[in-house]
Design a protein around this motif. Structure first.
Motif, PDB file in Angstrom:
ATOM      1  N   ASP A 423       0.797  -1.132  -0.112  1.00 38.45           N
ATOM      2  CA  ASP A 423      -0.081  -0.084  -0.088  1.00 38.45           C
ATOM      3  C   ASP A 423       0.829   1.107  -0.022  1.00 38.45           C
ATOM      4  N   GLY A 424       0.779   2.007  -1.161  1.00 39.43           N
ATOM      5  CA  GLY A 424       1.600   3.283  -1.082  1.00 39.43           C
ATOM      6  C   GLY A 424       2.961   2.909  -1.858  1.00 39.43           C
ATOM      7  N   SER A 425       3.662   3.979  -2.048  1.00 40.10           N
ATOM      8  CA  SER A 425       4.967   3.894  -2.712  1.00 40.10           C
ATOM      9  C   SER A 425       6.028   3.804  -1.966  1.00 40.10           C
ATOM     10  N   VAL A 426       7.393   3.383  -2.389  1.00 45.77           N
ATOM     11  CA  VAL A 426       8.559   3.318  -1.606  1.00 45.77           C
ATOM     12  C   VAL A 426       9.722   4.019  -2.353  1.00 45.77           C
ATOM     13  N   CYS A 427      10.441   4.692  -1.617  1.00 45.42           N
ATOM     14  CA  CYS A 427      11.524   5.732  -2.461  1.00 45.42           C
ATOM     15  C   CYS A 427      13.110   5.170  -1.788  1.00 45.42           C
ATOM     16  N   THR A 443       8.622   4.601  -6.423  1.00 40.60           N
ATOM     17  CA  THR A 443       7.570   3.909  -7.318  1.00 40.60           C
ATOM     18  C   THR A 443       6.460   4.409  -7.313  1.00 40.60           C
ATOM     19  N   LYS A 444       5.822   3.995  -8.303  1.00 44.50           N
ATOM     20  CA  LYS A 444       4.304   4.015  -8.369  1.00 44.50           C
ATOM     21  C   LYS A 444       3.680   3.135  -7.141  1.00 44.50           C
ATOM     22  N   PRO A 445       2.409   3.545  -6.706  1.00 40.22           N
ATOM     23  CA  PRO A 445       1.993   2.474  -5.553  1.00 40.22           C
ATOM     24  C   PRO A 445       1.744   1.278  -6.323  1.00 40.22           C
ATOM     25  N   GLY A 446       2.342   0.177  -5.405  1.00 37.89           N
ATOM     26  CA  GLY A 446       2.364  -1.168  -5.930  1.00 37.89           C
ATOM     27  C   GLY A 446       3.402  -1.768  -6.801  1.00 37.89           C
ATOM     28  N   ASP A 447       4.367  -0.823  -7.325  1.00 34.41           N
ATOM     29  CA  ASP A 447       5.273  -1.078  -8.372  1.00 34.41           C
ATOM     30  C   ASP A 447       6.544  -1.677  -7.647  1.00 34.41           C
ATOM     31  N   TRP A 448       7.326  -2.125  -8.397  1.00 35.51           N
ATOM     32  CA  TRP A 448       8.815  -2.457  -7.810  1.00 35.51           C
ATOM     33  C   TRP A 448       9.724  -1.466  -7.955  1.00 35.51           C
ATOM     34  N   ALA A 463      25.760   1.431   1.027  1.00 35.83           N
ATOM     35  CA  ALA A 463      24.929   2.129   1.885  1.00 35.83           C
ATOM     36  C   ALA A 463      23.573   2.372   1.094  1.00 35.83           C
ATOM     37  N   ILE A 464      22.344   2.408   2.023  1.00 38.18           N
ATOM     38  CA  ILE A 464      21.180   3.024   1.438  1.00 38.18           C
ATOM     39  C   ILE A 464      20.279   3.802   2.260  1.00 38.18           C
ATOM     40  N   ARG A 465      19.214   4.426   1.628  1.00 38.54           N
ATOM     41  CA  ARG A 465      18.264   5.294   2.382  1.00 38.54           C
ATOM     42  C   ARG A 465      16.952   5.039   1.803  1.00 38.54           C
ATOM     43  N   LEU A 466      15.886   4.714   2.739  1.00 39.35           N
ATOM     44  CA  LEU A 466      14.576   4.241   2.318  1.00 39.35           C
ATOM     45  C   LEU A 466      13.564   4.976   3.110  1.00 39.35           C
ATOM     46  N   THR A 467      12.483   5.573   2.425  1.00 43.63           N
ATOM     47  CA  THR A 467      11.456   5.955   2.885  1.00 43.63           C
ATOM     48  C   THR A 467      10.012   5.495   2.243  1.00 43.63           C
ATOM     49  N   VAL A 468       8.958   5.599   2.955  1.00 47.55           N
ATOM     50  CA  VAL A 468       7.706   5.186   2.367  1.00 47.55           C
ATOM     51  C   VAL A 468       6.630   6.512   2.678  1.00 47.55           C
TER      52      VAL A 468
END
Length: 468
Positions: A423-427, A443-448, A463-468
């Protein structure tokens, strides 16, 4: 009916990426001035234009409009005959709609692209790359697959060995590479190879890759075994050369007694002293066993202070995201990185940095957990003999740990990763060795979403950085 139409010609042929024109003649057979509106309909309507879109005619007069067909050079332009039509609506008589029909034949074209994922694999006994084949043409493609290398040093197992790909679709071929000779000792060797996509009547499409074959045992271990064997041989040779001579006094006495002709001495003969048997060894008094320590010893307060303390539980991404969700509503994502030679880091959340930057310490595994997104899923990309895709995707519900990659020493570091939320998108923003930060992508909602090194460059993720 107050309208007469004619298509000239009624059938036409066009190549994808080009255009062709058809003339439509219209005559007003009524007794009033009328204006006609033209609208293309049917499967070819998206790439059909009408000029002019409207035409005003006096009674008994004839007008002409041109239909331009410009199919794109994509799989959407289906090869073969495609019927089309033009809806003509009179302004004065809107119910008297006329729909002349024609036929447009789109010529076929083929375009095939292929890519190895990853282009470089490593292993001692085998490597497992995947070959992605895309059909960008407008007709079905049938192809066979094979593998070649210089010196015939590898064997190839391709599943499937033959493919049929519909226009606009792609297939994945699982390849298993096995070296014909195993490197028992020594350093790794690079073996270039190529996978070929062969079609009837067309030149074979070859995709180059590299298999890095590792030695079964490291060079230092081979050196240590050689030194140990040399020392063992030297010890045996020295022992054989300088073996001590062991002589038995009893054997000498018997030998002397066997050759003597003198009678045995009398027991009463003077000077014959009978040797008495040696006294038995003096028995030592048994030592008293050491007193066992009292159960209270070292206990201090008598509660058995000798027990081990319970180790604290590991703090994972799920622990961090549950605590964060309890303090703040909305969507959250927490994650941590397993850094080579350092192990698991503490979890961070919502855009913070996990891993290391500029220290040449690759990330081997990721631990991710989400809240408020109805779960997450992903997998890891390795430059190794196993590409973690297919049946090795990972997923987890809200508040549950998901792991990507492997902490095992035999599995190499991550090159990248793929992630999505339900549900939603992830960056994501990934830091890649020798490349730096690759830039924020969402991503668009639900995309990989894929983050990390491009497949053709095969650099380690750091290294990584993630947000939702």
């Amino acid at each position: 009916m107050s309208l007469w139409t004619s298509l000239e010609p009624a059938s036409a042929t066009v190549d994808p990426g080009a255009s062709t024109r058809v003339r439509l003649r219209v005559r007003n057979t009524g007794d009033v001035v009328d204006e006609y509106r033209f609208e293309p309909v049917g499967s070819v309507a998206p790439w059909t234009t009408v000029e002019p879109p409207t035409l005003r005619l006096f009674p008994g007069t004839t007008g002409t409009v041109e239909l331009t067909f410009a199919p794109p050079r994509t799989p959407d332009a289906t090869a073969g005959p495609n019927p089309y039509a033009v809806r003509i609506t009179p302004t004065e008589h809107p119910d008297a709609v006329t729909v002349p029909e024609g036929n447009l034949t789109v010529t076929p074209f083929t375009e095939v692209r292929a890519e190895l994922v990853p282009p470089t694999v490593k292993g001692r006994f085998r490597g497992r790359p995947r070959l992605a084949i895309d059909n960008l043409g407008n007709t079905r493609v049938t192809a066979s697959l094979s593998g070649t290398d210089t010196g015939d040093r590898l064997s190839y197992d391709l599943q499937p060995g033959n493919v049929q790909i519909e226009p606009g679709r792609a297939v994945f071929v699982d390849a298993t590479l096995r070296p014909r000779q195993i490197i028992w000792f020594g350093s790794k060797e690079e073996q270039p190879y190529a996978l070929a996509v062969r079609r009837s009547g067309a030149q074979a499409l070859e995709i180059d890759g590299t298999f890095v074959q590792r030695g079964f045992l490291p060079r230092w271990l081979a050196t240590a075994l050689s030194l140990s064997l040399a020392l063992a041989i030297a010890f045996v040779m020295i022992w054989l050369a300088y073996k001590p001579q062991v002589r038995s006094l009893a054997a000498e006495k018997l030998e002397q007694a066997g050759v003597s002709t003198l009678p045995p001495p009398s027991p009463s003969a003077p000077g014959n002293v009978r040797s008495s048997p040696p006294p038995p060894p003096e028995e030592k008094p048994a030592e008293e066993p050491a007193a066992s320590p009292s159960p209270q010893a070292g206990g201090g307060d008598g509660e058995g202070g000798g027990g081990e303390e319970e180790k604290p539980k590991e703090r994972t991404a799920a622990t961090a995201v549950q605590e964060l969700a309890a303090r703040s509503d909305g969507r959250h994502i927490c994650y941590r990185a397993y850094v080579a030679d350092r192990g698991w880091q503490d979890p961070v959340c919502d855009g913070a940095e996990a891993g290391t930057v500029g220290k040449d310490l690759p990330v081997k595994a990721l631990n991710i957990a989400v809240a408020g997104t109805k779960g997450t899923a992903g997998n890891g990309a390795h430059v190794v003999e196993e590409w973690l895709t297919g049946d090795k995707w990972s997923s987890a519900a809200d508040g549950i740990d998901m792991y990507i990659g492997s902490t095992k020493e035999a599995v190499s570091s991550l090159q990248g990763f793929t992630i999505k939320v339900t549900d939603g998108s992830v960056c994501q923003n990934a830091y890649v060795a020798n490349k730096g930060w690759m830039g924020l992508g969402c991503t668009k909602p639900g995309d990989w979403m894929y983050g990390g090194s491009p497949m053709e460059e095969a650099q380690n993720l750091e290294a990584i950085r993630l947000t939702v």
